[in-house]
Design a protein around this motif. Sequence first.
Motif, mmCIF file in Angstrom:
data_model
loop_
_atom_site.group_PDB
_atom_site.id
_atom_site.type_symbol
_atom_site.label_atom_id
_atom_site.label_comp_id
_atom_site.label_asym_id
_atom_site.label_seq_id
_atom_site.Cartn_x
_atom_site.Cartn_y
_atom_site.Cartn_z
ATOM 1 N N GLN A 24 39.839 84.305 106.929
ATOM 2 C CA GLN A 24 40.139 85.714 106.664
ATOM 3 C C GLN A 24 38.973 86.623 107.029
ATOM 4 O O GLN A 24 39.185 87.726 107.504
ATOM 5 C CB GLN A 24 40.473 85.912 105.173
ATOM 6 N N THR A 25 37.727 86.171 106.768
ATOM 7 C CA THR A 25 36.580 87.078 106.907
ATOM 8 C C THR A 25 35.736 86.817 108.153
ATOM 9 O O THR A 25 35.058 87.721 108.636
ATOM 10 C CB THR A 25 35.647 86.939 105.687
ATOM 11 N N GLY A 26 35.717 85.571 108.616
ATOM 12 C CA GLY A 26 34.853 85.208 109.734
ATOM 13 C C GLY A 26 33.375 85.191 109.350
ATOM 14 O O GLY A 26 32.507 85.118 110.219
ATOM 15 N N VAL A 27 33.073 85.252 108.070
ATOM 16 C CA VAL A 27 31.681 85.286 107.608
ATOM 17 C C VAL A 27 31.217 83.865 107.280
ATOM 18 O O VAL A 27 31.873 83.155 106.510
ATOM 19 C CB VAL A 27 31.562 86.189 106.341
ATOM 20 N N GLU A 28 30.104 83.448 107.884
ATOM 21 C CA GLU A 28 29.612 82.075 107.684
ATOM 22 C C GLU A 28 29.428 81.732 106.197
ATOM 23 O O GLU A 28 29.744 80.639 105.752
ATOM 24 C CB GLU A 28 28.279 81.904 108.440
ATOM 25 N N MET A 29 28.928 82.707 105.432
ATOM 26 C CA MET A 29 28.667 82.433 104.018
ATOM 27 C C MET A 29 29.954 82.343 103.198
ATOM 28 O O MET A 29 29.939 82.006 102.024
ATOM 29 C CB MET A 29 27.730 83.499 103.424
ATOM 30 N N GLU A 30 31.099 82.673 103.815
ATOM 31 C CA GLU A 30 32.404 82.495 103.165
ATOM 32 C C GLU A 30 33.049 81.197 103.646
ATOM 33 O O GLU A 30 34.244 80.994 103.487
ATOM 34 C CB GLU A 30 33.329 83.678 103.485
ATOM 35 N N GLY A 34 28.480 77.452 104.799
ATOM 36 C CA GLY A 34 27.641 78.523 104.258
ATOM 37 C C GLY A 34 27.457 78.371 102.755
ATOM 38 O O GLY A 34 26.360 78.573 102.226
ATOM 39 N N ARG A 35 28.527 78.000 102.077
ATOM 40 C CA ARG A 35 28.429 77.862 100.610
ATOM 41 C C ARG A 35 27.498 76.712 100.224
ATOM 42 O O ARG A 35 26.805 76.779 99.211
ATOM 43 C CB ARG A 35 29.826 77.657 100.008
ATOM 44 N N ALA A 54 26.228 85.327 94.933
ATOM 45 C CA ALA A 54 27.101 84.827 93.865
ATOM 46 C C ALA A 54 28.560 85.126 94.205
ATOM 47 O O ALA A 54 29.441 84.300 93.982
ATOM 48 C CB ALA A 54 26.729 85.461 92.528
ATOM 49 N N GLN A 55 28.800 86.306 94.792
ATOM 50 C CA GLN A 55 30.165 86.670 95.156
ATOM 51 C C GLN A 55 30.712 85.737 96.240
ATOM 52 O O GLN A 55 31.860 85.302 96.174
ATOM 53 C CB GLN A 55 30.202 88.129 95.632
ATOM 54 N N TRP A 56 29.873 85.417 97.241
ATOM 55 C CA TRP A 56 30.334 84.509 98.305
ATOM 56 C C TRP A 56 30.757 83.166 97.711
ATOM 57 O O TRP A 56 31.753 82.582 98.125
ATOM 58 C CB TRP A 56 29.217 84.295 99.330
ATOM 59 N N LEU A 57 29.986 82.708 96.748
ATOM 60 C CA LEU A 57 30.353 81.429 96.115
ATOM 61 C C LEU A 57 31.614 81.594 95.269
ATOM 62 O O LEU A 57 32.532 80.769 95.299
ATOM 63 C CB LEU A 57 29.206 80.914 95.240
ATOM 64 N N ASP A 58 31.655 82.697 94.525
ATOM 65 C CA ASP A 58 32.793 82.925 93.625
ATOM 66 C C ASP A 58 34.092 83.173 94.389
ATOM 67 O O ASP A 58 35.177 83.046 93.845
ATOM 68 C CB ASP A 58 32.467 84.119 92.706
ATOM 69 N N ASP A 59 33.996 83.541 95.668
ATOM 70 C CA ASP A 59 35.197 83.759 96.488
ATOM 71 C C ASP A 59 35.868 82.446 96.896
ATOM 72 O O ASP A 59 36.976 82.464 97.434
ATOM 73 C CB ASP A 59 34.844 84.539 97.767
#
Length: 422
Positions: A24-30, A34-35, A54-59
């Motif tokens: 959905q995001t294309g963001v490595e940390m998502e 990345g996590r 913390a949000q990236w992990l919580d997602d």
Amino acid sequence: MITMTLDQCVHCGLCLSSCPTYQQTGVEMESPRGRLVLLELWTKDSEPHDAVEAQWLDDCLDCRACEAVCPAHVPTGHLVEEWRGHQAGSTPSLRLMRLLTFFLGSSKGLAWFQRFARWSQHPLGRFLVRRWLTWWPDSPARLQRGLPAHINRRLSRHRIASDPPQSHTAFLFVGCVMDTVYADTNQHTADLLRMAGFRVTVDPRQRCCGALHWHNGQPAQAQTWAQENIEAFEASGASVIVVNAAGCLSTLREYPELLRGTPWEARARHFSAAVRDALEVLSDEPLPHLSEQPTPVTIHDACHHVHAQGIFKESRILLQRAGYRIQEMANSTRCCGSAGIYNLTHPEMSQALLRDKIEGIPHGVDIISAANPGCLLHIQQGLVTQGKHVLAEHPIDLVWRAYRTAGYLPSMTTKEGGTARG
Ligand code: SF4
Ligand code: SF4
């Protein structure tokens, strides 16, 4: 502390295309890769977490899709769960999670939950919820649209009809949301098990599987319930524990991990070895083949079935035996966005995944089967919101209806038994 080593990851990236949040995001940390980097930093760093990290992990949806494809067997979903356990209450979504675990964790809380759900189905309740949603369309009240048309009384409290214990006895695990919102599905599971030759016991001492508490910083409460469930099973004389909710199935099978290092560990292993999904049990039984049903069905595979347990073919075998023609949907194994209470804590991501899920339903199909209460509720509310004339139904309800119509279940159901939204 994270109990497993993070350096198992070889950074190959094979998991990226399976991860719904990365897609959905294309963001490595998502992404899972990345996590894992974030978790590694977290284990080494004594400083408080950056809110964005913390949000990236919580997602993370904890859908386990990454685990199913990882060549190094990195349990990313598990590791994020473990992180969540340590963060309980530190972000708004985790605080909401904690409130819900309090609510859903007691028999009284469940009774109130069911009263509220039943009230919301009455004309006045429907009217008030509709008004509420015009003011606040994204509020959790939207889930009311996903409720079954008829919510029956709890099997574990009001409709217990245990057979005398015998060697071929199934201990029916009724769950908490299943018992309050999908009580008919539990009844139908019992009916089909009896049709397959099992004795069925519904022990009122059984408790919630403990998943929400375990993964939200309250493992002691989850351990207590696990011990009570183990005792109830041992006292029942049953040979198998049958579960019809993918999330509960996964947790019950993980009791040895929950009770590791305690005097209960060996008993937890015995318990866990007896846990089977209703679809696994019934698809192994020689149920009669029925002639073709008029309605084609598509299947959404719940994450905790397909990724966590490798359960995929069982619902197809069972539905086909009951005469259903299956039309596969696009991305049947991708998370629908329900993910426990993720749909409440992360509405944007959850709705984006739900839109993709609904788009994947083949044209001309008006039933989507899902074997998990959260998925059923979430998908059905999305279908109603989008004005689609498609029903989300548990495969057990579909199979039960086919055998009942064919005359195989004439006297096995209770007077109150009925078909959800049927
Ligand atoms: S988690 Fe597994 S699949 Fe993903 S990058 Fe690491 S080793 Fe590769
Ligand atoms: S568990 Fe699901 S959402 Fe979380 S990292 Fe793995 S694939 Fe992505």
